[in-house]
Design an enzyme around this catalytic site. Structure first.
Site, PDB file in Angstrom:
ATOM      1  N   GLY A  13       0.831  -1.202   0.000  1.00  0.00           N
ATOM      2  CA  GLY A  13       0.000   0.000   0.000  1.00  0.00           C
ATOM      3  C   GLY A  13       0.864   1.250   0.000  1.00  0.00           C
ATOM      4  O   GLY A  13       1.709   1.424   0.884  1.00  0.00           O
ATOM      5  N   GLY A  15      -0.343   4.424   0.097  1.00  0.00           N
ATOM      6  CA  GLY A  15      -1.137   5.579   0.522  1.00  0.00           C
ATOM      7  C   GLY A  15      -0.304   6.382   1.502  1.00  0.00           C
ATOM      8  O   GLY A  15       0.935   6.299   1.507  1.00  0.00           O
ATOM      9  N   PHE A  16      -0.974   7.147   2.359  1.00  0.00           N
ATOM     10  CA  PHE A  16      -0.228   8.001   3.280  1.00  0.00           C
ATOM     11  C   PHE A  16       0.678   7.179   4.203  1.00  0.00           C
ATOM     12  O   PHE A  16       1.833   7.523   4.418  1.00  0.00           O
ATOM     13  CB  PHE A  16      -1.190   8.835   4.121  1.00  0.00           C
ATOM     14  CG  PHE A  16      -1.800   9.958   3.341  1.00  0.00           C
ATOM     15  CD1 PHE A  16      -1.042  11.048   2.966  1.00  0.00           C
ATOM     16  CD2 PHE A  16      -3.135   9.916   2.957  1.00  0.00           C
ATOM     17  CE1 PHE A  16      -1.586  12.090   2.235  1.00  0.00           C
ATOM     18  CE2 PHE A  16      -3.691  10.955   2.232  1.00  0.00           C
ATOM     19  CZ  PHE A  16      -2.923  12.042   1.875  1.00  0.00           C
ATOM     20  N   GLY A  17       0.155   6.086   4.743  1.00  0.00           N
ATOM     21  CA  GLY A  17       0.938   5.286   5.681  1.00  0.00           C
ATOM     22  C   GLY A  17       2.125   4.624   4.998  1.00  0.00           C
ATOM     23  O   GLY A  17       3.279   4.785   5.421  1.00  0.00           O
ATOM     24  N   VAL A  81      -2.136  -7.306  -4.234  1.00  0.00           N
ATOM     25  CA  VAL A  81      -1.790  -8.342  -3.255  1.00  0.00           C
ATOM     26  C   VAL A  81      -3.043  -9.162  -2.963  1.00  0.00           C
ATOM     27  O   VAL A  81      -4.135  -8.625  -2.767  1.00  0.00           O
ATOM     28  CB  VAL A  81      -1.218  -7.697  -1.972  1.00  0.00           C
ATOM     29  CG1 VAL A  81      -1.130  -8.699  -0.833  1.00  0.00           C
ATOM     30  CG2 VAL A  81       0.149  -7.105  -2.267  1.00  0.00           C
ATOM     31  N   GLU A 172     -18.540  17.842   2.058  1.00  0.00           N
ATOM     32  CA  GLU A 172     -17.750  18.490   0.998  1.00  0.00           C
ATOM     33  C   GLU A 172     -18.402  18.286  -0.360  1.00  0.00           C
ATOM     34  O   GLU A 172     -18.521  19.216  -1.156  1.00  0.00           O
ATOM     35  CB  GLU A 172     -16.324  17.934   1.000  1.00  0.00           C
ATOM     36  CG  GLU A 172     -15.481  18.550   2.102  1.00  0.00           C
ATOM     37  CD  GLU A 172     -14.182  17.822   2.420  1.00  0.00           C
ATOM     38  OE1 GLU A 172     -13.503  18.247   3.357  1.00  0.00           O
ATOM     39  OE2 GLU A 172     -13.868  16.825   1.740  1.00  0.00           O
ATOM     40  N   ASP A 301      -5.436   3.271   8.081  1.00  0.00           N
ATOM     41  CA  ASP A 301      -6.857   2.917   8.172  1.00  0.00           C
ATOM     42  C   ASP A 301      -7.080   1.421   8.376  1.00  0.00           C
ATOM     43  O   ASP A 301      -8.174   1.015   8.777  1.00  0.00           O
ATOM     44  CB  ASP A 301      -7.584   3.338   6.884  1.00  0.00           C
ATOM     45  CG  ASP A 301      -7.847   4.832   6.826  1.00  0.00           C
ATOM     46  OD1 ASP A 301      -7.392   5.551   7.725  1.00  0.00           O
ATOM     47  OD2 ASP A 301      -8.519   5.277   5.868  1.00  0.00           O
ATOM     48  N   ALA A 317      -5.440  11.106   7.508  1.00  0.00           N
ATOM     49  CA  ALA A 317      -4.126  11.077   6.875  1.00  0.00           C
ATOM     50  C   ALA A 317      -2.971  11.337   7.849  1.00  0.00           C
ATOM     51  O   ALA A 317      -1.963  10.601   7.816  1.00  0.00           O
ATOM     52  CB  ALA A 317      -4.111  12.081   5.724  1.00  0.00           C
TER      53      ALA A 317
END
Ligand code: FAD
Length: 420
Positions: A13, A15-17, A81, A172, A301, A317
């Site tokens: 992954g 993403g942010f992590g 994966v 939003e 997450d 995030a």
């Protein structure tokens, strides 16, 4: 470690992590492999701008390869994966096995339809670039079809947009779609008046932005209503189909329903055979490793973390980034022969949500604010967020330009789907 090779760190992954973990391992004496099913890192906080035709996809996502091209110890693999073999210490991408000495699982979350997965095709959620362009296509196609439609009832259905879920993403989306209809598209059509479009925000709970304090929720609801959004709280969606949604016996007809209601963790828990919470997040130890498996970590997450004071780390995030950096530090220490354990400490950076182009609510640890000033702080915070991705200045300027001109630069309908 006595292995004949350099320690292999696999991160699933980007993403942010995952990306922040990889970047924090740049100087570690290890071979890092970062795997993602997309070739891009996605800046999810601005994804609603793509869905509402404000920004093109390339302004909120960047090729992972180009972000990490100078990081010599890191290999990027594009692949989905499909499983993890804890015994053999390998990650599966279909038939292929990628061995690891340390594993970081950062696969994020996905939409939850609360047991009604068949609603997904009628009410897409917003999580990826594909989701955003699908939603953009549906919104714009609905206006086009309404321009062509003679029947007033069908036209009204085309011009009614339903958003399910009034968390930050739902709020939003609702505010921005209302502004799109009221300002950006107002002069573009001849047979319909886009300003007559109706945006309905449906929330099962008793208030919008439930993660915020009550006065902020009340303010957000008033601000949405000023934009013409119809806010329906205590309204549970009981059915969803091509014609709209059902709220019990009440029908809300709509050609465009967007799901912003629930999240569930990606299937990391199943892969790992690890204990999970109700949302499918893996229950991790205080150092974010699997209990009794100190070389496998789950972050962002996908992880469920309860801090020493009983608070749960939220799925945002900054939390994922902090966890990415933290596990990189733990792994670096272990590789350097500094074992020991320390718990992850979460630094709460606050809650922000924007309502259209002029208003926002923010709750920082020492500051609560709403209104236009909050909007500017929200904007600056997001620009600050962008630091670390390619061309943050270009994105910020383009975004500012859209803001000042009400332009909707990315208003193209691409793909095959049409509203009817
Ligand atoms: C629309 C939206 C708006 C948001 N707005 C905000 C905001 O304003 N502020 C804020 O703080 N947070 C916001 N969030 C939440 C924030 O984006 C997440 O908390 C954060 O992205 C979590 O980071 P992560 O690394 O755990 O997961 P993600 O960033 O979701 O990354 C997961 C990565 O794993 C990859 N992946 C998943 N499964 C597989 C697989 N099987 N094989 C290979 N790769 C896989 C995905 O492609 C993805 O790149 C928003 C989220 C959404 C959806």
């Amino acid at each position: 470690m006595t292995s004949p090779h350099r320690p292999r760190v696999v991160i699933v992954g980007a993403g942010f992590g995952g990306l922040f973990a990889a970047q924090a391992l740049a100087r570690t004496a290890a071979d890092v492999t970062l795997i993602d099913r997309h070739n891009y890192h996605l800046f999810q906080p601005l994804l609603y701008q793509v869905a509402t035709a404000g920004l093109p996809p390339s302004d909120v996502a960047w090729p992972i390869r180009s972000i990490l091209r100078r990081q010599r110890n890191t290999t990027v693999l594009l692949g989905e994966v499909t499983g993890i073999d804890r015994q053999r210490h390998s990650v599966q991408i279909n038939e292929r096995a990628i061995p690891f000495d340390y594993l970081v699982v950062a696969t994020g979350s996905t939409h939850s339809y609360f047991g009604h997965d068949d609603w997904q095709s009628f009410a897409p959620g917003l999580k990826s670039i594909d989701d955003a362009t699908l939603i953009r296509r549906r919104i714009l196609a609905a206006f086009e079809a309404a321009e062509m439609e003679e029947d007033p009832q069908r036209r009204a259905r085309l011009l009614q947009f339903v958003i399910v879920g009034a968390g930050p993403t739902g709020v939003e989306l609702a505010g921005t779609i209302a502004e799109l209809a009221r300002f950006t598209l107002a002069a573009d059509f001849r047979r319909i008046d886009p300003r007559s479009a109706k945006v309905v925000l449906v929330e099962a709970g008793s208030r919008v932005l439930a993660a915020f304090k009550e006065p902020q929720s009340a303010y957000a609801q008033r601000a949405l209503e000023k934009l013409g959004v119809v806010v329906r709280v205590n309204a549970l969606v009981t059915g969803c189909d091509a014609g709209g949604v059902w709220l019990g016996a009440e029908r809300v007809a709509s050609a465009t329903v967007i799901w912003a209601a629930g999240v569930a963790a990606a299937p990391a828990g199943r892969w790992l055979g690890a204990p999970i919470d109700r949302a499918g997040r893996v229950l991790v130890a205080p150092d974010l490793s699997l209990p009794e498996e100190p070389t496998i970590f789950v972050i962002g997450d996908a992880a469920s973390i309860t801090l020493a004071d009983g608070r749960r780390v939220p799925g945002v995030a900054p939390a994922a980034k902090q966890q990415g950096r933290f596990v990189a530090g733990v792994i670096t220490d272990r590789i350097a022969g500094r074992p020991g354990t320390r718990p992850f400490v979460y630094r709460d950076t606050g809650n922000l949500a924007t309502i259209g182009r002029k208003r926002a609510v923010i709750e920082f640890p020492r500051l609560t604010l709403r209104g236009w000033l909050a909007w500017w702080i929200w904007g600056i915070a997001h620009i600050y967020f962008l630091v670390g991705v390619p061309s943050p200045v270009v994105v910020s300027l383009r975004w500012l330009w859209e803001y000042l001109t009400y332009g909707r630069g990315a208003r193209l309908i691409t793909g095959a789907e049409h509203a009817d």
